[in-house]
Design a protein around this motif. Structure first.
Motif, PDB file in Angstrom:
ATOM      1  N   SER A   1      -2.067  -5.417  -3.355  1.00  0.00           N
ATOM      2  CA  SER A   1      -2.566  -5.156  -2.004  1.00  0.00           C
ATOM      3  C   SER A   1      -3.941  -5.777  -1.806  1.00  0.00           C
ATOM      4  O   SER A   1      -4.221  -6.366  -0.755  1.00  0.00           O
ATOM      5  CB  SER A   1      -2.630  -3.638  -1.763  1.00  0.00           C
ATOM      6  OG  SER A   1      -1.367  -3.036  -1.951  1.00  0.00           O
TER       7      SER A   1
ATOM      8  N   TYR B   1       2.119   1.764  -3.484  1.00  0.00           N
ATOM      9  CA  TYR B   1       1.033   2.240  -4.349  1.00  0.00           C
ATOM     10  C   TYR B   1       0.737   3.722  -4.108  1.00  0.00           C
ATOM     11  O   TYR B   1       0.524   4.488  -5.051  1.00  0.00           O
ATOM     12  CB  TYR B   1      -0.228   1.416  -4.100  1.00  0.00           C
ATOM     13  CG  TYR B   1      -1.448   1.964  -4.794  1.00  0.00           C
ATOM     14  CD1 TYR B   1      -1.574   1.896  -6.171  1.00  0.00           C
ATOM     15  CD2 TYR B   1      -2.457   2.589  -4.066  1.00  0.00           C
ATOM     16  CE1 TYR B   1      -2.679   2.424  -6.817  1.00  0.00           C
ATOM     17  CE2 TYR B   1      -3.565   3.106  -4.700  1.00  0.00           C
ATOM     18  CZ  TYR B   1      -3.673   3.025  -6.074  1.00  0.00           C
ATOM     19  OH  TYR B   1      -4.762   3.555  -6.704  1.00  0.00           O
TER      20      TYR B   1
ATOM     21  N   LEU C   1       0.828  -1.213   0.000  1.00  0.00           N
ATOM     22  CA  LEU C   1       0.000   0.000   0.000  1.00  0.00           C
ATOM     23  C   LEU C   1       0.862   1.262   0.000  1.00  0.00           C
ATOM     24  O   LEU C   1       0.523   2.259  -0.639  1.00  0.00           O
ATOM     25  CB  LEU C   1      -0.918   0.002   1.223  1.00  0.00           C
ATOM     26  CG  LEU C   1      -2.087  -0.997   1.192  1.00  0.00           C
ATOM     27  CD1 LEU C   1      -2.817  -1.003   2.520  1.00  0.00           C
ATOM     28  CD2 LEU C   1      -3.047  -0.663   0.053  1.00  0.00           C
TER      29      LEU C   1
ATOM     30  N   PHE D   1      -1.850  -1.798  -6.431  1.00  0.00           N
ATOM     31  CA  PHE D   1      -3.215  -1.804  -5.889  1.00  0.00           C
ATOM     32  C   PHE D   1      -3.784  -3.223  -5.909  1.00  0.00           C
ATOM     33  O   PHE D   1      -4.321  -3.705  -4.900  1.00  0.00           O
ATOM     34  CB  PHE D   1      -4.103  -0.867  -6.698  1.00  0.00           C
ATOM     35  CG  PHE D   1      -5.576  -1.011  -6.382  1.00  0.00           C
ATOM     36  CD1 PHE D   1      -6.100  -0.458  -5.235  1.00  0.00           C
ATOM     37  CD2 PHE D   1      -6.410  -1.733  -7.226  1.00  0.00           C
ATOM     38  CE1 PHE D   1      -7.447  -0.596  -4.931  1.00  0.00           C
ATOM     39  CE2 PHE D   1      -7.746  -1.885  -6.926  1.00  0.00           C
ATOM     40  CZ  PHE D   1      -8.272  -1.317  -5.774  1.00  0.00           C
TER      41      PHE D   1
END
Length: 502
Positions: free
Chosen positions: A43, A31, A28, A40
């Protein structure tokens, strides 16, 4: 939650959960920094799969999930079914981006496209069923169909990837997927989900290593490409400097030769020689003007390439440099010609406008309309005579704050010996308040290229060549752009068409 009631298996599961939580935070964070879709989906995959696996622990169910069920009675159905479908979808999206499937594995990409749609449909159907009637038979049937198709698709796509392996990224993806599959199979036969958790963690760790390796490959490719681009630009600049020096030397030598001729023949053929020398000096001036316009245009293009490199837009800079090389070749080939074919000039202008559109993020359109009476294969015009007007329309006329920006070039016959060129834009127009006009003869801030073009028109052996500029307005008085009208003598197959009127 009673810690004393925990078994060693539960402690291991919580430890695995901690590792997955750490990897999730890392993904995260990357990202949030890079804003790339691959992190993304990575995650999302870790999140839903972690919840799905660790919710199946008896300790976690008795102490956490059961308490949540008091408020959301069907939460366990979402976790056991819907989350599993979301994990499959996220894993497929991640694999497509991780392997750059659209470019390197087109067969895998096409297959994954339809499987991805099936996963989305499964997610929607699962949510609708659990939220409404919660038919357990439908849940079991959908789960069986989804897992079967996911397994078949995974095996097929793994075979396709392995057969077309392009780099070491395949190793990370294949080994990680196989470890997950082995863990899942062993869990089924051993009736213990801990093996699937182990396979999942190993897969996630391998994917994390693969992402790091992928980032290093991308950075290495960018550095190599950037160095090559800078080297090529430096070579182009050196070539351009040498070319300019040669032009200056040729003009100087030619001028000296003309002066010597004038001194030798001045007494015997004074009147005839005077006229001849005047024409020759005009021709040398025209050559000098063309030689000034070429560096002006070429250096503008080089500056644009530098801007793209600074923005780290390597692919667009490469396309830009390819078109720029074509323009340089055209200019070098036509530099010694007094006139060039209209078709070739239009090709050059098309490439030039394409370069400017790339630099301006395609914020305007460009169209060319040629009257049927004009045969572009036969008509000739002075080289680079139209480019400055297109340049000014782009640089000063295009308004990035407006939509549907358009620049047009219209070619027609004004008479039997005159050809007419119209360059029109629908941009912001010329500012009347500060008198900041776009053209040399009308404004305080002169355009070098247009000023040189006006001088070239003055040197043409014709009293018909002329330039007009018109401001366009809407009915409410707002500016609607600018129109430039250029008249040139009609030259067909190298011969000037004489006018039948004075």
């Amino acid at each position: 939650m009673d810690i004393n009631q925990m078994y060693w298996v539960d402690l291991i599961n919580i430890g695995f959960l901690g590792i997955m939580f750490f990897v999730l935070l890392y993904a995260l964070g990357v990202y949030a920094y890079e804003k790339k879709a691959i992190y993304f989906y990575y995650s999302l995959y870790i999140f839903v799969l972690g919840i799905y696996l660790f919710s199946r622990s008896d300790f976690i169910y008795n102490n956490i999930t059961s308490e949540i069920e008091a408020y959301f009675p069907r939460i366990n159905f979402y976790i056991s079914d819907t989350f599993q479908y979301i994990a499959h979808f996220a894993a497929l999206q991640f694999g497509m981006l991780f392997l750059n499937a659209k470019k390197d594995y087109p067969i895998f990409y096409r297959a994954a496209y339809y499987v991805r749609i099936f996963f989305l449909v499964s997610i929607i159907l699962s949510i609708l069923n659990i939220t409404t009637v919660n038919n357990e038979f439908f849940n079991d049937w959908l789960s069986y169909i989804e897992r079967t198709i996911a397994t078949i698709a995974t095996i097929y796509m793994q075979i396709v990837i392995l057969a077309q392996a392009k780099n070491k990224l395949v190793i990370f993806y294949m080994v990680g997927s196989i470890l997950f599959l082995v863990g899942a199979v062993v869990s089924v036969f051993a009736l213990d989900v801990i093996y699937m958790r182990i396979g999942t963690l190993l897969e996630i760790l391998l994917f994390s290593l693969g992402l790091a390796y992928r980032s290093s490959l991308i950075q290495k490719e960018r550095n190599i490409f950037k160095e090559r681009m800078i080297s090529e630009i430096q070579e182009k600049e050196e070539l351009l400097n040498r070319y300019n020096e040669d032009l200056k030397r040729q003009v100087l030598e030619r001028s000296e030769a003309l002066i010597n001729e004038q001194q030798l023949f001045e007494k015997e053929k004074q009147k005839v020689l005077k006229l001849s020398l005047e024409k020759e000096i005009d021709r040398v001036k025209m050559t000098a003007l063309r030689s000034q316009m070429k560096p002006h245009f070429l250096f503008n293009a080089l500056n644009a390439i530098r801007a793209l490199i600074i923005k780290n837009d390597a692919h667009q800079a490469y396309d830009y440099l390819t078109d720029f090389s074509r323009l340089v070749r055209y200019i070098l080939e036509s530099s010694e010609n007094e006139y060039v074919n209209l078709r070739e000039e239009l090709k050059m202008l098309k490439i030039y406008v394409r370069i400017e559109r790339m630099r301006a993020d395609n914020s305007f359109e460009y169209i060319v309309e040629v009257d049927d009476a004009v045969n572009i294969n036969e008509v000739s015009i002075p080289p680079l005579i139209l480019q400055p007007f297109l340049e000014n329309a782009i640089v000063h006329g295009v308004d990035n704050s407006k939509q549907d920006q358009l620049i047009s070039l219209n070619i027609s016959l004004a008479s039997n010996s005159l050809i007419r060129f119209e360059v029109q834009d629908n941009g912001k127009g010329r500012n009347k308040e500060d008198n900041e006009n776009k053209f040399a003869e009308l404004g305080k801030k002169k355009s070098m290229a247009v000023d040189l073009t006006q001088k070239r028109l003055n040197l043409l052996d014709s009293n018909q060549a002329k330039l007009e500029i018109k401001d366009l307005y809407l009915e409410n008085g707002a500016s609607a752009g600018t129109k430039v009208i250029l008249y040139l003598p009609l030259i067909i197959d190298g011969k000037k068409i004489e006018s039948n009127y004075n």
